[in-house]
Design a protein around this motif. Structure first.
Motif, PDB file in Angstrom:
ATOM      1  N   SER A 164       0.864  -1.181   0.000  1.00 47.88           N
ATOM      2  CA  SER A 164       0.000   0.000   0.000  1.00 47.88           C
ATOM      3  C   SER A 164       0.896   1.224   0.000  1.00 47.88           C
ATOM      4  CB  SER A 164      -0.912   0.017   1.227  1.00 47.88           C
ATOM      5  OG  SER A 164      -1.850  -1.029   1.183  1.00 47.88           O
ATOM      6  N   TYR A 165       0.762   2.064  -1.021  1.00 49.57           N
ATOM      7  CA  TYR A 165       1.550   3.286  -1.128  1.00 49.57           C
ATOM      8  C   TYR A 165       0.676   4.456  -0.683  1.00 49.57           C
ATOM      9  CZ  TYR A 165       4.583   0.284  -3.928  1.00 49.57           C
ATOM     10  OH  TYR A 165       5.395  -0.736  -4.359  1.00 49.57           O
ATOM     11  N   LEU A 166       1.084   5.122   0.398  1.00 49.61           N
ATOM     12  CA  LEU A 166       0.225   6.085   1.081  1.00 49.61           C
ATOM     13  C   LEU A 166       0.808   7.495   1.024  1.00 49.61           C
ATOM     14  CD1 LEU A 166      -0.396   3.877   4.240  1.00 49.61           C
ATOM     15  CD2 LEU A 166      -1.776   3.975   2.156  1.00 49.61           C
ATOM     16  N   VAL A 167      -0.096   8.467   1.083  1.00 51.68           N
ATOM     17  CA  VAL A 167       0.276   9.884   1.115  1.00 51.68           C
ATOM     18  C   VAL A 167       0.010  10.390   2.521  1.00 51.68           C
ATOM     19  CG1 VAL A 167      -0.118  12.160   0.107  1.00 51.68           C
ATOM     20  CG2 VAL A 167      -0.353  10.108  -1.309  1.00 51.68           C
ATOM     21  N   SER A 168       1.043  10.935   3.181  1.00 51.82           N
ATOM     22  CA  SER A 168       0.908  11.282   4.596  1.00 51.82           C
ATOM     23  C   SER A 168       0.202  12.616   4.826  1.00 51.82           C
ATOM     24  CB  SER A 168       2.282  11.318   5.267  1.00 51.82           C
ATOM     25  OG  SER A 168       3.106  12.299   4.673  1.00 51.82           O
ATOM     26  N   ASN A 169       0.341  13.576   3.896  1.00 47.77           N
ATOM     27  CA  ASN A 169      -0.214  14.921   4.123  1.00 47.77           C
ATOM     28  C   ASN A 169      -1.508  15.135   3.344  1.00 47.77           C
ATOM     29  OD1 ASN A 169       1.202  14.845   1.668  1.00 47.77           O
ATOM     30  ND2 ASN A 169       1.661  17.039   1.712  1.00 47.77           N
ATOM     31  N   LEU A 170      -2.427  14.208   3.472  1.00 44.79           N
ATOM     32  CA  LEU A 170      -3.683  14.283   2.721  1.00 44.79           C
ATOM     33  C   LEU A 170      -4.489  15.536   3.056  1.00 44.79           C
ATOM     34  CD1 LEU A 170      -5.065  10.621   2.659  1.00 44.79           C
ATOM     35  CD2 LEU A 170      -4.087  11.940   0.788  1.00 44.79           C
ATOM     36  N   GLU A 171      -4.534  15.906   4.343  1.00 40.80           N
ATOM     37  CA  GLU A 171      -5.353  17.058   4.732  1.00 40.80           C
ATOM     38  C   GLU A 171      -4.790  18.348   4.129  1.00 40.80           C
ATOM     39  OE1 GLU A 171      -8.684  18.749   6.296  1.00 40.80           O
ATOM     40  OE2 GLU A 171      -8.142  16.629   6.168  1.00 40.80           O
ATOM     41  N   GLU A 172      -3.487  18.466   4.123  1.00 42.18           N
ATOM     42  CA  GLU A 172      -2.854  19.643   3.516  1.00 42.18           C
ATOM     43  C   GLU A 172      -3.157  19.715   2.025  1.00 42.18           C
ATOM     44  OE1 GLU A 172       1.705  21.051   2.507  1.00 42.18           O
ATOM     45  OE2 GLU A 172       1.335  19.914   4.336  1.00 42.18           O
ATOM     46  N   ILE A 173      -3.085  18.578   1.371  1.00 41.30           N
ATOM     47  CA  ILE A 173      -3.394  18.524  -0.067  1.00 41.30           C
ATOM     48  C   ILE A 173      -4.852  18.893  -0.304  1.00 41.30           C
ATOM     49  CG2 ILE A 173      -3.639  16.955  -2.028  1.00 41.30           C
ATOM     50  CD1 ILE A 173      -1.200  15.436  -0.907  1.00 41.30           C
ATOM     51  N   LYS A 174      -5.733  18.345   0.532  1.00 43.47           N
ATOM     52  CA  LYS A 174      -7.158  18.619   0.373  1.00 43.47           C
ATOM     53  C   LYS A 174      -7.462  20.110   0.516  1.00 43.47           C
ATOM     54  CE  LYS A 174     -10.066  15.948   2.571  1.00 43.47           C
ATOM     55  NZ  LYS A 174     -10.919  15.382   3.658  1.00 43.47           N
ATOM     56  N   MET A 175      -6.882  20.760   1.527  1.00 41.54           N
ATOM     57  CA  MET A 175      -7.150  22.175   1.756  1.00 41.54           C
ATOM     58  C   MET A 175      -6.675  23.037   0.591  1.00 41.54           C
ATOM     59  SD  MET A 175      -8.881  22.195   4.452  1.00 41.54           S
ATOM     60  CE  MET A 175      -8.981  23.977   4.646  1.00 41.54           C
ATOM     61  N   SER A 176      -5.506  22.715   0.042  1.00 45.97           N
ATOM     62  CA  SER A 176      -5.013  23.505  -1.097  1.00 45.97           C
ATOM     63  C   SER A 176      -5.907  23.320  -2.311  1.00 45.97           C
ATOM     64  CB  SER A 176      -3.573  23.102  -1.419  1.00 45.97           C
ATOM     65  OG  SER A 176      -3.507  21.780  -1.918  1.00 45.97           O
ATOM     66  N   LEU A 177      -6.414  22.116  -2.490  1.00 43.63           N
ATOM     67  CA  LEU A 177      -7.286  21.858  -3.638  1.00 43.63           C
ATOM     68  C   LEU A 177      -8.660  22.504  -3.460  1.00 43.63           C
ATOM     69  CD1 LEU A 177      -6.469  18.141  -4.516  1.00 43.63           C
ATOM     70  CD2 LEU A 177      -5.877  20.195  -5.817  1.00 43.63           C
ATOM     71  N   ILE A 178      -9.147  22.572  -2.232  1.00 45.68           N
ATOM     72  CA  ILE A 178     -10.437  23.228  -1.996  1.00 45.68           C
ATOM     73  C   ILE A 178     -10.362  24.694  -2.413  1.00 45.68           C
ATOM     74  CG2 ILE A 178     -12.002  24.063  -0.184  1.00 45.68           C
ATOM     75  CD1 ILE A 178     -11.618  21.382   1.210  1.00 45.68           C
ATOM     76  N   GLY A 179      -9.246  25.373  -2.060  1.00 43.07           N
ATOM     77  CA  GLY A 179      -9.077  26.769  -2.470  1.00 43.07           C
ATOM     78  C   GLY A 179      -9.070  26.914  -3.976  1.00 43.07           C
ATOM     79  N   ALA A 180      -8.343  26.027  -4.663  1.00 39.90           N
ATOM     80  CA  ALA A 180      -8.287  26.089  -6.123  1.00 39.90           C
ATOM     81  C   ALA A 180      -9.636  25.743  -6.746  1.00 39.90           C
ATOM     82  CB  ALA A 180      -7.208  25.140  -6.637  1.00 39.90           C
ATOM     83  N   ALA A 181     -10.353  24.784  -6.163  1.00 38.76           N
ATOM     84  CA  ALA A 181     -11.661  24.397  -6.698  1.00 38.76           C
ATOM     85  C   ALA A 181     -12.687  25.517  -6.502  1.00 38.76           C
ATOM     86  CB  ALA A 181     -12.147  23.119  -6.018  1.00 38.76           C
ATOM     87  N   THR A 182     -12.577  26.245  -5.384  1.00 40.69           N
ATOM     88  CA  THR A 182     -13.476  27.379  -5.149  1.00 40.69           C
ATOM     89  C   THR A 182     -13.257  28.468  -6.193  1.00 40.69           C
ATOM     90  OG1 THR A 182     -13.506  26.906  -2.772  1.00 40.69           O
ATOM     91  CG2 THR A 182     -14.177  29.110  -3.456  1.00 40.69           C
ATOM     92  N   GLU A 183     -12.014  28.750  -6.501  1.00 40.37           N
ATOM     93  CA  GLU A 183     -11.719  29.733  -7.543  1.00 40.37           C
ATOM     94  C   GLU A 183     -12.239  29.266  -8.900  1.00 40.37           C
ATOM     95  OE1 GLU A 183      -7.824  31.971  -9.548  1.00 40.37           O
ATOM     96  OE2 GLU A 183      -7.596  30.700  -7.776  1.00 40.37           O
ATOM     97  N   ASN A 184     -12.098  27.977  -9.159  1.00 37.00           N
ATOM     98  CA  ASN A 184     -12.606  27.418 -10.404  1.00 37.00           C
ATOM     99  C   ASN A 184     -14.124  27.548 -10.486  1.00 37.00           C
ATOM    100  OD1 ASN A 184     -13.685  24.484 -11.665  1.00 37.00           O
ATOM    101  ND2 ASN A 184     -12.124  25.533 -12.889  1.00 37.00           N
ATOM    102  N   ALA A 185     -14.805  27.340  -9.347  1.00 35.85           N
ATOM    103  CA  ALA A 185     -16.260  27.456  -9.323  1.00 35.85           C
ATOM    104  C   ALA A 185     -16.704  28.882  -9.630  1.00 35.85           C
ATOM    105  CB  ALA A 185     -16.797  27.019  -7.962  1.00 35.85           C
ATOM    106  N   ARG A 186     -16.031  29.894  -9.055  1.00 34.12           N
ATOM    107  CA  ARG A 186     -16.396  31.293  -9.331  1.00 34.12           C
ATOM    108  C   ARG A 186     -16.181  31.618 -10.814  1.00 34.12           C
ATOM    109  NH1 ARG A 186     -17.574  36.175  -7.163  1.00 34.12           N
ATOM    110  NH2 ARG A 186     -17.765  35.299  -5.075  1.00 34.12           N
TER     111      ARG A 186
END
Length: 250
Positions: A164-186
């Motif tokens: 199993s190959y895992l990513v340790s900083n998932l929450e950090e990745i998620k938060m950065s993507l939420i900001g980018a997705a919000t800008e994309n939505a606008r």
């Protein structure tokens, strides 16, 4: 009294007219506010980026079967050092191992009956012990997982699960993507209304949908609120979907 009656009627009529005008004005303002409050646009925003696993988990197991309990346990303990040596040879230090306890259980088989069907019958004992490797040295785990097949071919009772190959900083990745997705939505909302002579106002509501960790080239065709987490690849794609409702201003 007859002269005062027309005057009173005139005053009454004027008051009624003013009252009706005021009510109409108030209702008009309220109606305009109600219509304005109902004007909105709902859009989905998307964002994704390449990410890489930085941890691996891999389980290797010694499993044997013997006629009785004592033989099964003795055989397990005889074979276990071979698995240890295999891991050390592949650079997987003992500090990265999590060792399970030894297990010995009845070995059950289904025996055919003369008239059809089967019955469960004990034939000896199964003994096993697992080592879970948790490490940041992904290449070593990948190599060990491939090479264990060669060891099995020699008759050694070793098995292993896929790493199993895992990513340790998932929450950090998620938060950065939420900001980018919000800008994309606008930006999407602006594109929707740009020909209507209106503009996108403040955010009325927002919700995060799926958070995907996909293999390279993988798709997210599933439920927007389900999400997936690929653990089979080192290189992955992280993706977030958000749904946002914006007010529309004249």
């Amino acid at each position: 009294m007859e002269k005062q009656l027309p005057y009173s009627m005139a005053v009454l009529g004027l008051l009624l007219a003013l009252g009706m005008s005021g009510a109409a004005f108030i209702l008009g303002v309220q109606a305009k506010k109600a219509v304005s409050a109902q004007q909105s646009v709902s859009v989905k925003g998307l964002a994704e980026k390449a990410v890489q696993a930085d941890n691996a988990e891999w389980t290797a197991t010694v499993s044997i079967t013997a006629p009785d309990f004592a033989q099964a346990l003795a055989k397990l303990r005889q074979e276990r050092p071979g698995l240890d040596a295999f891991l050390v040879e592949h650079g997987l230090d003992k500090t990265s191992w999590q060792e399970s306890g030894e297990q010995v259980t009845p070995h059950m088989v289904d025996v055919p009956l003369p008239n059809g069907g089967t019955r469960s019958e004990q034939q000896g004992f199964d003994a096993s012990q697992s080592l879970v490797v948790v490490t940041k040295e992904l290449a070593k785990v990948t190599t060990a997982n491939k090479d264990i097949l060669s060891v099995q071919a020699t008759g050694k009772p070793f098995t292993a699960t896929a790493p199993s190959y895992l990513v340790s900083n998932l929450e950090e990745i998620k938060m950065s993507l939420i900001g980018a997705a919000t800008e994309n939505a606008r930006n999407r909302a602006k594109e929707f209304v740009k020909h209507d002579g209106v503009k996108v106002g403040v955010m009325r509501s927002a919700s995060q949908g799926a958070f995907y960790i996909l293999p390279p080239g993988g798709t997210s065709d599933g439920d927007d609120y389900g999400g997936t987490y690929d653990k089979t690849t080192i290189n992955k794609t992280a993706k977030v979907v958000v749904t946002i409702v914006y007010n529309i201003e004249q």
